[in-house]
Design a protein around this motif. Structure first.
Motif, PDB file in Angstrom:
ATOM      1  N   ALA A 160       0.839  -1.209   0.000  1.00 27.73           N
ATOM      2  CA  ALA A 160       0.000   0.000   0.000  1.00 27.73           C
ATOM      3  C   ALA A 160       0.871   1.254   0.000  1.00 27.73           C
ATOM      4  O   ALA A 160       0.535   2.256  -0.634  1.00 27.73           O
ATOM      5  CB  ALA A 160      -0.914  -0.012   1.217  1.00 27.73           C
ATOM      6  N   ALA A 161       2.036   1.194   0.691  1.00 27.83           N
ATOM      7  CA  ALA A 161       2.889   2.380   0.801  1.00 27.83           C
ATOM      8  C   ALA A 161       3.623   2.684  -0.510  1.00 27.83           C
ATOM      9  O   ALA A 161       3.826   3.848  -0.858  1.00 27.83           O
ATOM     10  CB  ALA A 161       3.899   2.174   1.930  1.00 27.83           C
ATOM     11  N   ASN A 216       2.682   1.673  -3.623  1.00 27.30           N
ATOM     12  CA  ASN A 216       1.824   1.742  -4.815  1.00 27.30           C
ATOM     13  C   ASN A 216       0.619   2.612  -4.497  1.00 27.30           C
ATOM     14  O   ASN A 216       0.109   2.578  -3.372  1.00 27.30           O
ATOM     15  CB  ASN A 216       1.310   0.347  -5.202  1.00 27.30           C
ATOM     16  CG  ASN A 216       2.444  -0.597  -5.566  1.00 27.30           C
ATOM     17  OD1 ASN A 216       3.047  -0.489  -6.622  1.00 27.30           O
ATOM     18  ND2 ASN A 216       2.737  -1.519  -4.658  1.00 27.30           N
ATOM     19  N   ASP A 217       0.180   3.396  -5.490  1.00 28.27           N
ATOM     20  CA  ASP A 217      -1.056   4.129  -5.183  1.00 28.27           C
ATOM     21  C   ASP A 217      -2.245   3.175  -5.300  1.00 28.27           C
ATOM     22  O   ASP A 217      -2.147   2.081  -5.861  1.00 28.27           O
ATOM     23  CB  ASP A 217      -1.205   5.386  -6.063  1.00 28.27           C
ATOM     24  CG  ASP A 217      -1.267   5.050  -7.535  1.00 28.27           C
ATOM     25  OD1 ASP A 217      -1.988   4.085  -7.872  1.00 28.27           O
ATOM     26  OD2 ASP A 217      -0.585   5.714  -8.328  1.00 28.27           O
ATOM     27  N   ARG A 218      -3.364   3.608  -4.717  1.00 32.60           N
ATOM     28  CA  ARG A 218      -4.533   2.728  -4.583  1.00 32.60           C
ATOM     29  C   ARG A 218      -4.977   2.195  -5.950  1.00 32.60           C
ATOM     30  O   ARG A 218      -5.325   1.015  -6.090  1.00 32.60           O
ATOM     31  CB  ARG A 218      -5.656   3.548  -3.922  1.00 32.60           C
ATOM     32  CG  ARG A 218      -6.830   2.734  -3.481  1.00 32.60           C
ATOM     33  CD  ARG A 218      -7.895   3.662  -2.864  1.00 32.60           C
ATOM     34  NE  ARG A 218      -9.186   2.995  -2.912  1.00 32.60           N
ATOM     35  CZ  ARG A 218      -9.582   2.073  -2.064  1.00 32.60           C
ATOM     36  NH1 ARG A 218      -8.790   1.699  -1.099  1.00 32.60           N
ATOM     37  NH2 ARG A 218     -10.774   1.522  -2.184  1.00 32.60           N
ATOM     38  N   ALA A 219      -4.934   3.061  -6.952  1.00 30.30           N
ATOM     39  CA  ALA A 219      -5.392   2.654  -8.286  1.00 30.30           C
ATOM     40  C   ALA A 219      -4.525   1.517  -8.827  1.00 30.30           C
ATOM     41  O   ALA A 219      -5.029   0.528  -9.376  1.00 30.30           O
ATOM     42  CB  ALA A 219      -5.354   3.851  -9.231  1.00 30.30           C
ATOM     43  N   ALA A 220      -3.198   1.637  -8.629  1.00 30.25           N
ATOM     44  CA  ALA A 220      -2.289   0.597  -9.143  1.00 30.25           C
ATOM     45  C   ALA A 220      -2.463  -0.702  -8.366  1.00 30.25           C
ATOM     46  O   ALA A 220      -2.432  -1.800  -8.934  1.00 30.25           O
ATOM     47  CB  ALA A 220      -0.850   1.085  -9.039  1.00 30.25           C
ATOM     48  N   LEU A 221      -2.683  -0.594  -7.042  1.00 27.77           N
ATOM     49  CA  LEU A 221      -2.795  -1.787  -6.199  1.00 27.77           C
ATOM     50  C   LEU A 221      -3.992  -2.642  -6.592  1.00 27.77           C
ATOM     51  O   LEU A 221      -3.927  -3.872  -6.577  1.00 27.77           O
ATOM     52  CB  LEU A 221      -2.904  -1.350  -4.723  1.00 27.77           C
ATOM     53  CG  LEU A 221      -2.813  -2.447  -3.676  1.00 27.77           C
ATOM     54  CD1 LEU A 221      -1.512  -3.230  -3.794  1.00 27.77           C
ATOM     55  CD2 LEU A 221      -2.919  -1.849  -2.272  1.00 27.77           C
TER      56      LEU A 221
END
Ligand code: SF4
Ligand code: SF4
Length: 370
Positions: free
Chosen positions: A121-122, A124-129
């Motif tokens: 999570a730290a 990668n941004d939420r969209a990529a995750l």
């Protein structure tokens, strides 16, 4: 005079058994015992690790409880084995992990999974995750390959060093000189005995479990677990060769070698540990070291979870769930590796070393071929 109360009891039992010798055809322990007139601590630790816990010598024994001789070889050896593993631990500071293994493995697994999820999570941004990543290199869009190798390869390497140091201590304790490499014939004989679980059959009739009717179920589930683990290891090794030799990045198609090996091994690692867990709860409590049930359960659960998270990741790798599932799987694998030298995994290593010594003794005594 022995180092512990357990070894005192093991000495008493082996002295009784050495007079009786009724069980000499059941496994390797009794023939190895018959080569001795007295038993040092190292001898008893060797015999305890040679025992496969089939239970046959308890159900066959005319001196087992309620007889006043109170002969219970499987349970005494189970306790002696676990205490010996703790004594051989490297580094020594972690010896206590064996006594609280269930709790320790649960905490380490939870922390490891949490660390991987937080790390994913730290970095990668939420969209990529939660995005869909497909094709070669899809995993590395979320965690660089080098970081994966550093963390998981480092944990595995650490486990191998810790296990090697433990084996060194065991080898020395059972009276074999450090630096002595066993002859190839003994290594090969021990490998064949271990691969077929030759001594987990109660002398040919099967393993004693919940009652006095022997069965092969524990042996079958153990084979599924052991060979499942080996196939998963082969899958990871072949993927490493693909990456570095062929320049092909994971994930690979369904039909490719790493996936085929991992899928077959993963199925074994689901059925085997689940079956062993069921058998464990059905086992006659008189046969087992009940204080260490948590250690056995923790190891079987870790193997099961490693396989389950890997299989779910395989099925859902082309969806938005791939990121969280990859973090979960890597967290479980990291915890499995890092706890390997301090739990039930070590039984296979020490039992193999005990089998090597047994093969050597047999060869020296002229019983070539075990
Ligand atoms: S376990 Fe019992 S029956 Fe078997 S050798 Fe020992 S004393 Fe004899
Ligand atoms: S429990 Fe099985 S393997 Fe262990 S000493 Fe008894 S007969 Fe041998």
């Amino acid at each position: 005079m022995h180092g512990t109360k357990t070894l005192e009891e093991a000495d008493r039992l082996m002295t009784v058994c050495n007079s009786c010798r009724y069980c000499e055809g059941l496994c390797a322990v009794f023939p190895a015992m018959e080569m001795r007139r007295s038993f040092s601590d190292g001898d008893l630790n060797y015999l305890a690790n040679l025992c496969h816990a089939c239970g046959a010598c308890y159900s066959d024994c005319q001196f087992s409880p309620p007889h006043e001789y109170n002969v219970n070889v499987p349970r005494t050896f189970a306790i002696a084995r676990a205490e010996s593993w703790s004594a051989y631990t490297w580094p020594r500071a972690f010896a206590g992990v064996f006594a609280r293994n269930g709790v320790a493995v649960s905490v380490i697994a939870a922390l490891s999974v949490a660390a991987f999820i937080i790390g994913f999570a730290a970095f990668n941004d939420r969209a990529a995750l939660f995005a869909t990543h497909t094709g070669p290199g899809a995993f590395y869009a979320l965690m660089p390959h080098n970081a994966m190798v550093l963390l998981l390869g480092g944990a595995f390497l650490y486990a191998m060093v810790a296990l090697a140091m433990g084996v060194r201590a065991f080898w020395r304790d059972i009276g074999e000189p450090i630096g002595m490499v066993a002859d190839q014939g003994s290594l090969w004989q021990a490998m064949r005995d271990a691969a077929g679980l030759r001594y987990l059959d109660g002398g040919g009739v099967g393993c004693v479990n919940e009652d006095e009717r022997p069965s092969d179920r524990r042996k079958i589930y153990h084979h599924l677990t052991f060979y499942g683990f080996l196939l998963c290891f082969a899958s990871t090794s072949s993927a490493t060769l693909y990456h570095y030799l062929l320049g092909r990045a994971a994930p690979y198609p369904w039909w490719d070698l790493p996936v085929v090996l991992g899928t077959i091994g993963g199925i074994g690692l689901l059925i085997g540990p689940a079956g062993l867990l069921v058998e464990k709860y059905k086992r006659d409590p008189a046969l087992v070291d009940q204080k260490r049930t948590g250690m056995d359960v923790a190891f079987l659960l870790m193997l099961f979870l490693a396989s389950l998270t890997g299989m779910v990741l395989l099925v859902l790798r082309d969806t938005g769930a791939m990121g969280p599932l990859l973090a979960l799987h890597l967290g479980v694998i990291f915890a499995l590796f890092i706890t390997m030298p301090y739990g039930k995994f070590v039984h296979g290593i020490y039992r193999y070393v005990a089998l090597v010594r047994y093969a050597r003794e047999r060869r020296q005594a002229g019983h070539i071929g075990g």
